[in-house]
Scaffold this motif. Structure first.
Motif, PDB file in Angstrom:
ATOM      1  N   GLN A  29       0.838  -1.188   0.000  1.00  0.00           N
ATOM      2  CA  GLN A  29       0.000   0.000   0.000  1.00  0.00           C
ATOM      3  C   GLN A  29       0.879   1.247   0.000  1.00  0.00           C
ATOM      4  N   ASP A  30       2.099   1.123  -0.505  1.00  0.00           N
ATOM      5  CA  ASP A  30       3.028   2.244  -0.561  1.00  0.00           C
ATOM      6  C   ASP A  30       3.149   2.889   0.812  1.00  0.00           C
ATOM      7  N   ASN A  31       2.856   4.184   0.898  1.00  0.00           N
ATOM      8  CA  ASN A  31       3.074   4.886   2.155  1.00  0.00           C
ATOM      9  C   ASN A  31       1.841   4.901   3.053  1.00  0.00           C
ATOM     10  N   PHE A  32       0.710   4.427   2.563  1.00  0.00           N
ATOM     11  CA  PHE A  32      -0.497   4.319   3.373  1.00  0.00           C
ATOM     12  C   PHE A  32      -0.557   2.951   4.035  1.00  0.00           C
ATOM     13  N   ARG A  33      -0.947   2.900   5.294  1.00  0.00           N
ATOM     14  CA  ARG A  33      -1.358   1.624   5.894  1.00  0.00           C
ATOM     15  C   ARG A  33      -2.861   1.436   5.661  1.00  0.00           C
ATOM     16  N   ILE A  34      -3.626   2.511   5.861  1.00  0.00           N
ATOM     17  CA  ILE A  34      -5.050   2.518   5.536  1.00  0.00           C
ATOM     18  C   ILE A  34      -5.329   3.780   4.740  1.00  0.00           C
ATOM     19  N   TYR A  35      -5.999   3.634   3.618  1.00  0.00           N
ATOM     20  CA  TYR A  35      -6.296   4.776   2.768  1.00  0.00           C
ATOM     21  C   TYR A  35      -7.316   5.696   3.440  1.00  0.00           C
ATOM     22  N   PRO A  36      -7.374   6.966   3.047  1.00  0.00           N
ATOM     23  CA  PRO A  36      -8.257   7.936   3.704  1.00  0.00           C
ATOM     24  C   PRO A  36      -9.724   7.522   3.682  1.00  0.00           C
ATOM     25  N   TYR A  37     -10.397   7.831   4.785  1.00  0.00           N
ATOM     26  CA  TYR A  37     -11.837   7.565   4.872  1.00  0.00           C
ATOM     27  C   TYR A  37     -12.513   8.677   5.655  1.00  0.00           C
ATOM     28  N   LEU A  38     -13.851   8.777   5.521  1.00  0.00           N
ATOM     29  CA  LEU A  38     -14.637   9.896   6.032  1.00  0.00           C
ATOM     30  C   LEU A  38     -15.297   9.554   7.353  1.00  0.00           C
ATOM     31  N   GLN A  39     -15.364  10.564   8.236  1.00  0.00           N
ATOM     32  CA  GLN A  39     -15.993  10.398   9.529  1.00  0.00           C
ATOM     33  C   GLN A  39     -16.742  11.680   9.921  1.00  0.00           C
ATOM     34  N   ASN A  40     -17.786  11.502  10.723  1.00  0.00           N
ATOM     35  CA  ASN A  40     -18.438  12.571  11.480  1.00  0.00           C
ATOM     36  C   ASN A  40     -18.816  13.791  10.638  1.00  0.00           C
ATOM     37  N   ARG A 265      -9.031  -0.591  19.835  1.00  0.00           N
ATOM     38  CA  ARG A 265      -8.779  -0.596  18.389  1.00  0.00           C
ATOM     39  C   ARG A 265      -9.970   0.036  17.662  1.00  0.00           C
ATOM     40  N   PHE A 266     -11.172  -0.391  18.019  1.00  0.00           N
ATOM     41  CA  PHE A 266     -12.394   0.189  17.447  1.00  0.00           C
ATOM     42  C   PHE A 266     -12.409   1.705  17.645  1.00  0.00           C
ATOM     43  N   LEU A 267     -12.123   2.159  18.856  1.00  0.00           N
ATOM     44  CA  LEU A 267     -12.192   3.584  19.173  1.00  0.00           C
ATOM     45  C   LEU A 267     -11.095   4.379  18.470  1.00  0.00           C
ATOM     46  N   THR A 268      -9.984   3.736  18.134  1.00  0.00           N
ATOM     47  CA  THR A 268      -8.924   4.411  17.389  1.00  0.00           C
ATOM     48  C   THR A 268      -9.346   4.710  15.958  1.00  0.00           C
ATOM     49  N   TYR A 269     -10.146   3.839  15.386  1.00  0.00           N
ATOM     50  CA  TYR A 269     -10.537   3.977  13.993  1.00  0.00           C
ATOM     51  C   TYR A 269     -11.692   4.957  13.777  1.00  0.00           C
ATOM     52  N   PHE A 270     -12.636   5.013  14.710  1.00  0.00           N
ATOM     53  CA  PHE A 270     -13.879   5.737  14.466  1.00  0.00           C
ATOM     54  C   PHE A 270     -13.948   7.026  15.279  1.00  0.00           C
ATOM     55  N   GLU A 271     -14.458   8.072  14.649  1.00  0.00           N
ATOM     56  CA  GLU A 271     -14.700   9.354  15.313  1.00  0.00           C
ATOM     57  C   GLU A 271     -16.196   9.652  15.230  1.00  0.00           C
ATOM     58  N   SER A 272     -16.811   9.940  16.355  1.00  0.00           N
ATOM     59  CA  SER A 272     -18.251  10.187  16.409  1.00  0.00           C
ATOM     60  C   SER A 272     -18.524  11.450  17.211  1.00  0.00           C
ATOM     61  N   PRO A 273     -19.737  11.990  17.128  1.00  0.00           N
ATOM     62  CA  PRO A 273     -20.066  13.173  17.938  1.00  0.00           C
ATOM     63  C   PRO A 273     -19.904  12.884  19.430  1.00  0.00           C
ATOM     64  N   ALA A 274     -19.527  13.894  20.188  1.00  0.00           N
ATOM     65  CA  ALA A 274     -19.281  13.727  21.616  1.00  0.00           C
ATOM     66  C   ALA A 274     -20.565  13.399  22.357  1.00  0.00           C
ATOM     67  N   ASN A 275     -20.474  12.472  23.343  1.00  0.00           N
ATOM     68  CA  ASN A 275     -21.637  12.196  24.200  1.00  0.00           C
ATOM     69  C   ASN A 275     -21.533  12.901  25.550  1.00  0.00           C
ATOM     70  N   ASN A 276     -20.386  13.545  25.804  1.00  0.00           N
ATOM     71  CA  ASN A 276     -20.175  14.339  27.025  1.00  0.00           C
ATOM     72  C   ASN A 276     -20.434  13.533  28.299  1.00  0.00           C
ATOM     73  N   SER A 277     -20.120  12.251  28.272  1.00  0.00           N
ATOM     74  CA  SER A 277     -20.306  11.412  29.455  1.00  0.00           C
ATOM     75  C   SER A 277     -19.330  11.823  30.556  1.00  0.00           C
ATOM     76  N   PRO A 278     -19.777  11.821  31.830  1.00  0.00           N
ATOM     77  CA  PRO A 278     -18.850  12.081  32.937  1.00  0.00           C
ATOM     78  C   PRO A 278     -17.730  11.048  33.006  1.00  0.00           C
ATOM     79  N   LYS A 279     -17.968   9.874  32.442  1.00  0.00           N
ATOM     80  CA  LYS A 279     -16.949   8.826  32.409  1.00  0.00           C
ATOM     81  C   LYS A 279     -16.232   8.928  31.070  1.00  0.00           C
ATOM     82  N   LYS A 280     -15.028   9.468  31.068  1.00  0.00           N
ATOM     83  CA  LYS A 280     -14.338   9.780  29.815  1.00  0.00           C
ATOM     84  C   LYS A 280     -14.095   8.543  28.959  1.00  0.00           C
ATOM     85  N   GLU A 281     -14.029   7.366  29.598  1.00  0.00           N
ATOM     86  CA  GLU A 281     -13.803   6.136  28.818  1.00  0.00           C
ATOM     87  C   GLU A 281     -14.999   5.774  27.938  1.00  0.00           C
ATOM     88  N   HIS A 282     -16.148   6.415  28.170  1.00  0.00           N
ATOM     89  CA  HIS A 282     -17.334   6.130  27.355  1.00  0.00           C
ATOM     90  C   HIS A 282     -17.334   6.875  26.027  1.00  0.00           C
TER      91      HIS A 282
END
Length: 627
Positions: A29-40, A265-282
């Motif tokens: 994949q040359d210089n990419f490990r994962i090609y660009p993708y869209l989020q949020n 691993r899942f959380l590293t890949y995906f970006e979603s709108p903030a849920n503002n949970s008091p528990k930052k791990e959520h």
């Protein structure tokens, strides 16, 4: 590709044989490990993510709003340590020479126009990727959304055929194409339909802790060719499934620390709108997306309730309320996620024409996870049954469709009840529940001895196979997805058209196998209609209430008209007026900073806001101000 048998070190495991692939034979994949993708996506922005082999900065370029000039932004790479190959995978599959963790590149583009398509390119080293994205609409607009679940990617999906239960007899048989081809064909049909968004209701990979399985997921969803890269054109949203919490088949399955390593691993890949949970791990595990006329509420239901209780959906994990538990959120009343869910449902009911809820475990199912939770006969330790407790909440706030997977059996259930809108008569309401778990892995049938009394459609039972001369011509259970088109019929009537799509395998006589595919739709199309009932009244709310600072007032206008929002005190004196000469139809909000028309802070007490329009719409509601 050269395949070798390799004995893993007894220090890690004993008596296990792995298939190993040398690094020189991995797809370049040359210089990419994962090609660009869209989020949020939003009406004025979007996020683009990619991963590189080294720490070299990349460059994102796109055409600007008005001038047409090309704007370039340089990325700041960060080591994605959560994506390291674990030791057992490194030794078993890479002979101790697995690639190091890649570098994550993330750029947020803002100040864009709504409902606008932009060309973009990303250069990383000597590699260039080019595609396009479209921003979210501002207000109501026709949209197309795709849902599926349970693709469960892994390198072993090639030449792996799913069990394919025969509705007419108990003879074992395998599906007509392997899992890898099934998922790839499903994605190609989805890409050809050019949806605005794609939602995956969990179990994206076979093992959340096995990096090779994530490599396979992104190999399917991204490509150096921007025209072929589905995630490079269409934003992906995902709910975590139990497999995202599953570290791997060669370890202690759902051990607490291993499951957290897997979900990261899942959380590293995906970006979603903030849920503002008091528990930052959520962060990233549950969230809400408003897109055009619809709200999409995504939940993490993988570990509901106390461990091994009647409410638990995963007997292997300890929840947030258990001593020494993990970070998988609960959904029991009083939990962080439950409180957030109720607020999100209330907001969706007010702001959107349609509300969709997406999570992994199916609450109504005739599949193996439809049994109640437990560890005795006719129970399941990964049950979706406990999530039926959410149905009353969904009904109260007018949820239209609940989409899940987990059982890998295409099934639609229907629940009827009453929607409650404050200040308005109660209305009869129906929720459609779907199991769309035929993304690209299993193709199950119903479980013996289990009856889903809410079932209204099941592919296994309602779509007979049609064979001619030993060749399948139509019908049967296949890989597929749910396609929903939301579009206006008139100024005050919108339809959500739910189409159960399947990818039918076509027989190639010259090859003597099922080598092609075709998009088809099962005969279970559902139309959900939204009609404006706001001709003589307005739906509105204010929050927070009580408040000690700024009060937000939100309201809906059925048509474009002159609008006034007035604030009165308990004595009926008008203390503030907001006027809008031609407020367009749709949802509106304004902020009152608790001051009168002279800008002076009003004293604490009871106040009222009143909405009047040129169309005669009038609504009055109470507010409480604190010190």
């Amino acid at each position: 590709m050269v395949l070798k048998l390799y004995w893993i070190s007894p220090k890690i495991f004993s008596s296990l044989i792995f298939v190993s692939v040398s690094l020189s034979e991995m797809p370049a994949q040359d210089n990419f490990r994962i090609y660009p993708y869209l989020q949020n996506p939003s009406p004025d922005g979007i996020t683009i993510i990619w991963f590189s082999e080294d720490s070299t900065s990349g460059q994102l370029s796109y055409r600007g709003n008005d001038s047409g000039k090309t704007i370039s932004i340089q990325s700041i790479p960060a080591k994605a340590a959560n994506l390291e190959y674990p030791d057992w995978e490194n030794i078993g599959f890479f002979e101790g020479s697995a690639p190091s963790a890649p570098f994550r590149h993330r750029i947020r583009i803002d100040d864009l126009n709504p409902s606008t398509t932009y060309e973009y390119s990303v250069s990383q080293g000597n590699s260039i990727f080019s595609s396009y994205f479209t921003t979210a609409p501002q207000g109501n607009s026709a949209v197309r959304i795709i849902f599926y679940s349970d693709c469960e990617t892994e390198p072993e999906s090639a030449d792996k055929f799913a069990d394919w239960p025969d509705p007419l007899n108990d003879n074992p048989r395998l599906y007509l194409s392997d899992q890898a081809s099934g998922y790839e064909n499903n994605l190609e049909v989805i890409r050809s339909r050019k949806p605005d968004l794609i939602f995956i209701a969990g179990d994206l990979v076979e093992s959340g802790g096995e990096q090779r399985d994530w490599d396979e997921f992104w190999r399917n969803n991204t490509d150096i060719d921007g025209e072929k890269s589905i995630a490079g054109q269409i934003p992906l949203f995902a709910a975590p499934g139990n497999h995202e919490y599953y570290e791997g088949p060669f370890l202690d399955q759902y051990n607490q620390s291993g499951s957290e390593r897997a979900i990261k691993r899942f959380l590293t890949y995906f970006e979603s709108p903030a849920n503002n949970s008091p528990k930052k791990e959520h962060a990233g595990r549950y969230y809400s997306v408003r897109y055009g006329p619809a709200s999409f509420i995504v939940l993490d239901v993988c570990n509901n309730g106390l461990n091994k209780s009647d409410d638990d959906t995963n007997f292997y994990l300890l929840g947030e309320s258990d001593q020494n538990g993990g970070n998988a959120p609960d959904l029991t009343p009083g939990s962080y996620q439950y409180k957030w869910l109720e607020l999100s449902l209330e907001e969706a009911q007010l702001k959107s024409l349609f509300t969709f809820v997406i999570f992994h475990h199916s609450p109504y199912s005739s599949g193996p996870h439809g049994f109640p939770p437990g560890e005795i006969e006719n129970t399941d330790n990964q049950s979706g049954y406990p999530l039926r407790s959410l149905t009353d909440l969904f009904m109260r706030y007018g949820v239209d469709v609940v989409i899940s997977g987990h059982d890998e059996i295409w099934e639609r259930s229907q629940i009827m009840g009453t929607e409650i809108i404050p200040g308005h008569p109660e209305e009869e309401h129906t929720i459609q529940f779907y199991d769309v778990g035929t993304g690209g892995d299993g193709l199950r049938g119903p479980e013996s001895g289990l009856h889903n009394s809410f079932q209204r459609f099941s592919v296994h039972e309602d779509v007979p196979e049609i064979w001619q001369n030993g060749i399948l011509r139509d019908g049967g259970k296949h890989y597929g997805h749910l396609e929903i088109d939301i579009e206006p019929e008139s100024i005050d009537k919108w339809n959500a058209i739910l189409k159960p799509v399947y990818v039918f395998p076509l027989y190639d006589a010259s090859e003597g196998l099922y080598a092609g595919y075709e998009r088809r739709v099962y005969d279970d199309e559902i139309v959900i209609t939204w009609r404006s009932s706001l001709q003589s009244s307005a739906i509105s709310r204010c929050y927070p209430n009580p408040s000690s600072d700024i009060v937000t007032i939100e309201y809906y206008l059925a048509e474009t008209c002159e609008t006034k929002v007035m604030i009165y005190n308990l004595q009926g004196q008008k203390i503030r007026l907001f006027e809008f000469e031609q407020a367009i139809s749709g949802f509106h909000s304004l902020n009152w900073n608790c001051t009168d028309k002279r800008g002076k802070r009003v004293p604490p007490g009871v106040y009222f806001y009143r909405i009047e329009t040129g169309a005669g719409v009038i609504e009055t509601k109470r507010m409480i101000l604190l010190n």
